[in-house]
Write a protein that holds these residues in place. Structure first.
Motif, PDB file in Angstrom:
ATOM      1  N   LEU A   1       0.867  -1.175   0.000  1.00  0.00           N
ATOM      2  CA  LEU A   1       0.000   0.000   0.000  1.00  0.00           C
ATOM      3  C   LEU A   1       0.903   1.223   0.000  1.00  0.00           C
ATOM      4  N   PRO A   2       0.830   2.079  -1.017  1.00  0.00           N
ATOM      5  CA  PRO A   2       1.748   3.216  -1.097  1.00  0.00           C
ATOM      6  C   PRO A   2       1.729   4.096   0.152  1.00  0.00           C
ATOM      7  N   TYR A   3       2.864   4.707   0.425  1.00  0.00           N
ATOM      8  CA  TYR A   3       3.059   5.528   1.619  1.00  0.00           C
ATOM      9  C   TYR A   3       1.929   6.528   1.830  1.00  0.00           C
ATOM     10  N   ALA A   4       1.504   7.213   0.773  1.00  0.00           N
ATOM     11  CA  ALA A   4       0.502   8.273   0.907  1.00  0.00           C
ATOM     12  C   ALA A   4      -0.814   7.759   1.467  1.00  0.00           C
TER      13      ALA A   4
ATOM     14  N   ASN B   1      12.428  26.749  10.525  1.00  0.00           N
ATOM     15  CA  ASN B   1      11.658  27.613  11.425  1.00  0.00           C
ATOM     16  C   ASN B   1      10.243  27.069  11.605  1.00  0.00           C
ATOM     17  N   LYS B   2       9.535  27.620  12.607  1.00  0.00           N
ATOM     18  CA  LYS B   2       8.203  27.116  12.942  1.00  0.00           C
ATOM     19  C   LYS B   2       7.244  27.202  11.760  1.00  0.00           C
ATOM     20  N   LYS B   3       7.299  28.310  11.046  1.00  0.00           N
ATOM     21  CA  LYS B   3       6.356  28.544   9.961  1.00  0.00           C
ATOM     22  C   LYS B   3       6.486  27.495   8.859  1.00  0.00           C
ATOM     23  N   SER B   4       7.704  27.085   8.563  1.00  0.00           N
ATOM     24  CA  SER B   4       7.917  26.138   7.463  1.00  0.00           C
ATOM     25  C   SER B   4       7.380  24.744   7.795  1.00  0.00           C
ATOM     26  N   ILE B   5       7.218  24.434   9.089  1.00  0.00           N
ATOM     27  CA  ILE B   5       6.687  23.126   9.482  1.00  0.00           C
ATOM     28  C   ILE B   5       5.233  22.973   9.037  1.00  0.00           C
ATOM     29  N   ALA B   6       4.544  24.094   8.900  1.00  0.00           N
ATOM     30  CA  ALA B   6       3.130  24.057   8.518  1.00  0.00           C
ATOM     31  C   ALA B   6       2.899  23.535   7.109  1.00  0.00           C
ATOM     32  N   LYS B   7       3.934  23.419   6.301  1.00  0.00           N
ATOM     33  CA  LYS B   7       3.760  22.938   4.922  1.00  0.00           C
ATOM     34  C   LYS B   7       3.553  21.433   4.851  1.00  0.00           C
ATOM     35  N   TYR B   8       3.867  20.726   5.947  1.00  0.00           N
ATOM     36  CA  TYR B   8       3.802  19.267   5.906  1.00  0.00           C
ATOM     37  C   TYR B   8       2.371  18.765   6.072  1.00  0.00           C
TER      38      TYR B   8
ATOM     39  N   THR C   1       9.409  12.397   6.665  1.00  0.00           N
ATOM     40  CA  THR C   1       9.594  11.930   5.276  1.00  0.00           C
ATOM     41  C   THR C   1       9.480  13.063   4.254  1.00  0.00           C
ATOM     42  N   ASP C   2       9.276  14.301   4.723  1.00  0.00           N
ATOM     43  CA  ASP C   2       9.198  15.462   3.824  1.00  0.00           C
ATOM     44  C   ASP C   2       8.002  15.374   2.878  1.00  0.00           C
ATOM     45  N   PHE C   3       6.864  14.943   3.425  1.00  0.00           N
ATOM     46  CA  PHE C   3       5.636  14.790   2.640  1.00  0.00           C
ATOM     47  C   PHE C   3       4.729  15.979   2.935  1.00  0.00           C
ATOM     48  N   THR C   4       4.431  16.777   1.931  1.00  0.00           N
ATOM     49  CA  THR C   4       3.769  18.069   2.134  1.00  0.00           C
ATOM     50  C   THR C   4       2.272  18.033   1.809  1.00  0.00           C
ATOM     51  N   TRP C   5       1.593  19.115   2.214  1.00  0.00           N
ATOM     52  CA  TRP C   5       0.178  19.288   1.875  1.00  0.00           C
ATOM     53  C   TRP C   5      -0.019  19.281   0.359  1.00  0.00           C
ATOM     54  N   ASP C   6       0.870  19.945  -0.356  1.00  0.00           N
ATOM     55  CA  ASP C   6       0.741  20.010  -1.818  1.00  0.00           C
ATOM     56  C   ASP C   6       0.817  18.618  -2.435  1.00  0.00           C
TER      57      ASP C   6
END
Length: 404
Positions: A70-73, A263-270, A317-322
């Motif tokens: 089953l793929p990671y996503a 930084n804290k703000k960049s964590i929100a992209k995950y 794993t660097d998996f983002t909202w996008d």
């Protein structure tokens, strides 16, 4: 050949899983069993005890005919998306039935529940929204909304506060929404519930209980009574080479580094990081050297332990909202292990498959979902922080499916 599908993590494969496997074969009168199995990171947002290849080999040795990844996503997604990805693959593999374990044990109750929630969808979603606004966690909001809707049914319904019932409902929901001809079946869980501790007087324990014993006692002999001999051999082989089981405590130094190097703000992209929790995650990483107190500092009524762990998995794993929003369904079938019957079945349906069959990942470099799986596998092995783990980086390009 008649095929039945099961959705599994096998973390690790234990006697309860063996019971489910055998009963699934009996109840569905199937010739072969196909398992869709999570890779190296799991639905509760944690690293697997042992890697996907070891777990696939355990399943094969125990009698599963075909194990596909089953793929990671999807493997690390909330229950509805986890189920959607798994049932999509079982449907693509032309399974006649799928069979899941549940606390309920009656497929009719699942059907009644699906029919109710489908007919009362607007009321149900409105109730969820109202409960979320009260500040409770999303899973609890779902359960409270379900209770409020249940009064509209005179038929027996499923208790959706139970973890396996929840997954079972989403499996059936996914099959219905896909308009799949695949037929659902369920068997009742025996002895141990999902979160129960392992008891020495029993032969069946939950995977959660088994892992707890392994992490606390650090002796494989303490769980022998809960595992088939093939699983014991698989775990012994893993420890001989890898020296350590996968866990967040083991992975935490790397996770902490990843969190604090931004930084804290960049964590929100995950993926799944939401509602300002990135601040709590970053602050907790600054203050805590170990995973347990780190988690305890973050946990709140709004965010469950599991939901936070899924966020951390995506950060790791660097998996983002996008990336998450761009994914709808699995885009390939990747076998990890197969018996001679599994091979024969695959060969018999190969011409009718609507998805590419991937045995060697080097031939599918452009597949985005597959690249996520490869990256997740590499980061899993690095997280072990052992020589074996370091040597296994890139192994997805070398490993071919086990055959029996």
């Amino acid at each position: 050949m008649k095929a039945t599908g099961i959705v599994v993590e096998y973390n690790p494969f234990h006697n309860g899983h063996l019971h489910h496997l055998k009963q699934s074969q009996i109840q569905t009168s199937s010739d072969i069993t196909i398992a869709v199995m999570s890779g190296n990171f799991l639905q509760r947002g944690e690293p697997a005890l042992v890697d996907k290849w070891t777990r696939a080999k355990m399943a094969l040795d125990a009698g599963v005919d075909l194990i596909v990844e089953l793929p990671y996503a999807f493997a690390t997604a909330q229950a509805s998306d986890f189920a959607k990805g798994a049932i999509f693959l079982l449907d693509a593999l032309k399974c006649d039935t799928f069979c899941f374990g549940s606390e309920e044990g009656s497929i009719a109750s699942f059907e009644h529940t699906y029919n109710l929630l489908s007919s009362k969808k607007l009321e149900y979603n409105e109730a969820i929204s109202q409960f979320v606004k009260q500040g409770i966690s999303y899973p609890k909001a779902l359960n409270e909304a379900y209770k409020s809707i249940s009064r509209f049914s005179e038929e027996p319904l499923v208790d959706l506060s139970k973890p396996n019932n929840i997954l079972g409902f989403h499996y059936l929901e996914a099959a219905r929404q896909l308009n799949s001809p695949i037929q659902p079946a369920t068997i009742q869980r025996v002895v141990a519930n999902y979160h129960d501790d392992a008891r020495e007087t029993e032969s069946i324990a939950s995977a959660t209980g088994i892992r707890k014993v392994l992490f606390e006692e650090k002796e494989l002999s303490k769980v022998h009574s809960f595992l088939p001999s093939t699983s014991i051999a698989g775990l012994e082989h893993w420890l001989e080479h890898a020296e350590s089981f996968g866990s967040w405590e083991r992975f935490y130094p790397l996770l902490r580094l990843i969190i604090l190097r931004q930084n804290k703000k960049s964590i929100a992209k995950y993926a799944e990081v939401t509602e300002g929790i990135e601040n709590a995650i970053w602050n907790a990483a600054v203050k805590n050297e170990h995973f347990q107190p780190f988690m305890e500092q973050i946990k709140s009524k709004r965010f469950t332990w599991t939901r936070i762990q899924r966020m951390l998995t995506h950060i790791y794993t660097d998996f983002t909202w996008d990336q998450l929003r761009a994914i709808e369904y699995p885009t390939y079938i990747r076998p990890l292990a197969m018996s001679s019957s599994g091979q024969a079945y695959l060969q018999s349906i190969k011409k009718d498959l609507q998805l590419p069959l991937v045995s060697r990942v080097a031939a599918s470099k452009e597949n985005i979902l597959l690249q996520l799986d490869i990256k997740a596998a590499n980061l899993y092995y690095l997280g072990l922080q052992t020589n074996y783990g370091a040597s296994m980086v890139g192994s997805d390009f070398r490993q071919i499916p086990f055959r029996q």
